[in-house]
Design an enzyme around this catalytic site. Structure first.
Site, mmCIF file in Angstrom:
data_model
loop_
_atom_site.group_PDB
_atom_site.id
_atom_site.type_symbol
_atom_site.label_atom_id
_atom_site.label_comp_id
_atom_site.label_asym_id
_atom_site.label_seq_id
_atom_site.Cartn_x
_atom_site.Cartn_y
_atom_site.Cartn_z
ATOM 1 C CB VAL A 9 -41.972 -10.150 -27.823
ATOM 2 C CG1 VAL A 9 -41.487 -9.402 -29.615
ATOM 3 C CG2 VAL A 9 -42.734 -9.040 -26.963
ATOM 4 C CB CYS A 28 -44.632 -1.519 -23.462
ATOM 5 S SG CYS A 28 -44.090 -3.334 -24.097
ATOM 6 C CB THR A 73 -35.010 -4.155 -23.416
ATOM 7 O OG1 THR A 73 -36.611 -3.718 -23.517
ATOM 8 C CG2 THR A 73 -33.890 -4.300 -24.391
ATOM 9 C CG ASP A 101 -36.274 -18.888 -23.804
ATOM 10 O OD1 ASP A 101 -36.977 -17.852 -23.943
ATOM 11 O OD2 ASP A 101 -36.105 -18.685 -21.766
#
Length: 425
Positions: free
Chosen positions: A13, A265, A90, A31
């Site tokens: 993303v 997802c 997540t 990062d």
């Protein structure tokens, strides 16, 4: 105010978003993975989302003053930014509970450099309320600043489709939102400056969070429905793909197909919504039923392979099987939450020896994530069974029959092979 953006998390993303914003603004990509930073600064994206030539057009070797992308793992490099966009994963844990640790850690990182007037935008998929209930308190605590007075937040959910070179980030309409009406307009204007598909400004952060989490929940439920149809039609000895093709001639029939639902997802987001619902006293029936059915498909595929072998007189215990593909989707190196692992595990529980071939997956990553040995080279031996688990383009041109022992079977999970197969979903 001159806009300077920090992107926190440079994965599937974050990197495409950073590359896009870097065509208009100074962007610092942050990062914690030092190896990832080194690769990116050399123009190499191991996720294969951004081509080397395109990435190098925006890369700069020091912090940009006008526009460009500078990648770093040093927190001091992002301290003079005024927009912080969080794009960390997540996931869920082994009990399918939301794992917000990456989100919390990213919020702590931003909190250390947060200044008055800064705006923090979250893109990570969460349950409704998470941004203001989970992230904002961390930002306040670490920064010692007050929310909606000293700093502000926004939420603009990611809609990246890994491996999709047609629907790239700038071509996908973007939902935006802010912690105040004024901030919502600023967040919307920021994205509108680079997203050619346009934006949709939601009335609140919670609405934007909810909109994102139901997108994938809806897909999950629809896939669960056709997976159940596939089980029924298999019992009735009816070709599921033929049924769907016939039903699809109606203008409003939704074109979903059966399959293994993995990835970061569709197979994850419904648990975030379910968790929030349960915390508020509601047990979501359909969402969790869909999840249970889709999570059972790996074992179902393995059981069908076993039945086909028995029918052909193949001894199951000790049989050799070639698994074609281990990534969660076709023509993509992403192995996160791949359900091919469930098929492999179930086949091995029947006593089979499984060889996994995937030219897209990195063997070291597969080994680290799942303790499974995989190879990028097609094996030279022959097998008692072949399972096509992922529809990589390269698999469609393989001479599979040359890899089969006598009475061996071919099972096509994706329903894409043009040669005769013994079974498919």
């Amino acid at each position: 105010m001159n806009i300077k953006i920090a992107i926190i998390g440079l994965g599937y993303v974050g990197l495409p978003l950073a590359r896009l914003f870097a065509t208009k603004f100074p962007v610092i990509g942050f990062d914690i993975n030092e190896e990832r930073i080194t690769s990116l600064n050399n123009g190499i994206d191991t996720t294969l989302e951004i081509e080397e030539a395109i990435l190098k057009t925006v890369l700069v070797d020091k912090k940009p003053n006008t526009l460009g992308l500078f990648c770093t793992n040093v927190i001091q490099d992002i301290q003079d930014c005024n927009y912080y966009i969080v794009t960390v994963p997540t996931p869920v844990d082994k009990q399918n509970k939301p794992d917000l640790i990456p989100l919390h850690k990213a919020s702590e990182t931003v909190g250390k450099v947060l200044k008055k007037g800064d705006i923090v935008i979250y893109e990570s998929t969460v349950f409704p309320g998470a941004t203001e209930e989970e992230c904002v308190p961390i930002l306040e605590k670490i920064s010692d600043l007050q929310f909606n007075k000293d700093f502000f937040v926004g939420y603009s959910p990611e809609r990246i489709n890994p491996g999709d070179k047609e629907h790239t980030v700038e071509k996908i309409l973007k939902i935006t939102s802010g912690s105040t009406p004024e901030i919502g307009k600023k967040v919307d204007a920021l994205y509108k400056s680079v997203i050619i598909a346009g934006t949709h400004l939601a009335p609140s952060i919670k609405v934007a969070e909810a909109a994102k989490v139901i997108e994938n929940s809806q897909r999950d439920i629809n896939i669960a429905f056709v997976n159940e149809l596939a089980k029924i039609f298999n019992i009735l000895e009816i070709d599921t793909q033929a049924v769907l093709a016939a039903a699809g001639t109606k203008w409003n029939f939704l074109p979903f197909k059966p399959g293994l639902v993995g990835g970061h997802c569709i197979g994850v987001d419904p648990y975030y919504l379910a968790q929030k619902a349960q915390e508020n006293g509601y047990h979501p029936e359909i969402i969790l039923a869909g999840r249970r059915l889709n999570d059972s498909m790996g074992e179902y595929v393995a059981s069908q392979v076993v039945k086909l072998m028995i029918k052909k007189g193949v001894t199951v215990n000790g049989a050799s099987v070639l698994m074609l593909g281990i990534t969660f989707k076709e023509n993509c190196p992403d192995v996160r939450n791949t359900k091919i692992v469930d098929v492999i595990t179930s086949l091995e529980e029947y006593g089979m020896k499984v060889i996994t071939f995937d030219p897209w997956a990195k063997p070291s990553e597969v080994k680290h994530e799942y303790d499974i040995i995989s190879t990028n080279e097609i094996p030279t031996q022959t097998f008692d069974g072949i399972v096509l688990g992922v529809a990589h383009s390269v698999f469609l041109n393989l001479d599979l029959n040359s890899l089969l022992n006598k009475n061996a079977i071919i099972y096509d999970v994706k329903g894409v092979l043009e040669i005769p197969v013994d079974g498919k979903l």
